[in-house]
Design a protein around this motif. Structure first.
Motif: not given
Length: 263
Positions: A205-218
């Motif tokens: 769920x956190x990854x989904x939020x981060x990707x929707x924000x434009x974060x790519x280095x996770x």
């Protein structure tokens, strides 16, 4: 994590790639001064442990943090408030995230099943720590933290720490509904359990939020806090397995990140 979740770099905090001027640490449950049920490196003052033992444990942690003079602790309330560190450390503000551009002061969050999220600017000029239980995550604590940072999101790297894993995090339908109402693709982070319950993938769920924000280095440490009793405190494990009079009583770990002084 569900197969539909995009691949992320799997690593412990010791393996996380950081700029030379930034450091981070994840505490584990062993090696401290606290007695059961807080054995032994409990860092939470709010859980019923003896304060002098907790302060000793916190001093032990700080001694391991090269280039850090102060840990900014938070009074975490499962909200979305973000605290900005300044040159005068504040005594335990009510917040679930902290952001800093000041060398020598660590942003820290405590967990015992909730998800710790550490964030770092690629140039090492800014860091943040986030406490993401399901409620804070659903309400937008990650978004609020990234919005509070001056670094563009595509220039950030993120680490998701150990938390309760998807085989043990059973939630009610209201939790699933809250996430699905926010984004339909979050359905993939829930698997049916028993009696109208669902197993939730907190990191997914956190990854989904981060990707929707434009974060790519996770990056993420995928070890489950519930299953790894020798390494991690777990509130839910303590609730399920401990004596009734100690229902949910356990210690807290810390995840911290800081810009090193004189680096």
């Amino acid at each position: 994590m569900p197969s539909s979740t995009p691949a992320i770099s799997e690593c412990t905090i010791e393996q996380w790639q950081l700029p030379n001027r930034v450091a981070a640490i994840q505490s584990y449950r062993a090696g401290g001064a606290s007695s059961a049920p807080f054995d032994s490196l409990n860092l939470g003052l709010h859980v019923g442990d003896e304060p002098e033992r907790v302060h000793h444990n916190r001093s032990m942690l700080l001694a391991q943090m090269t280039g850090c003079s102060t840990i900014q602790w938070l009074n975490q309330v499962h909200g979305t408030q973000v605290f900005h560190l300044n040159r005068t450390p504040r005594l335990t503000p009510d917040a679930d995230a902290a952001v800093s551009r000041i060398a020598g002061q660590a942003c820290a969050v405590m967990t015992a099943d909730c998800l710790p999220v550490l964030i770092c600017a690629n140039d090492g000029a800014e860091v943040a720590a986030v406490h993401a239980g399901w409620r804070g995550l659903c309400d937008g604590v990650i978004e609020q933290t990234i919005n509070a940072m001056t670094t563009p999101v595509n220039q950030l790297r993120v680490w998701l720490g150990p938390c309760i894993g998807p085989s043990k995090f059973e939630v009610g339908p209201e939790v699933r509904d809250a996430f699905v109402q926010h984004e339909q693709s979050n359905r993939l982070a829930f698997q049916p359990s028993s009696a109208d319950k669902w197993l939730a993938d907190l990191q997914g769920l956190a990854v989904n939020r981060l990707l929707s924000l434009g974060a790519g280095n996770i990056s993420a440490d995928r070890r489950c806090s519930y299953l790894n009793s020798d390494l991690f405190f777990s509130y839910r494990r303590a609730s399920h397995q401990g004596p009734a009079k100690l229902n949910g009583v356990t210690g807290r770990m810390a995840s911290a990140i800081w810009i090193k002084a004189n680096a």
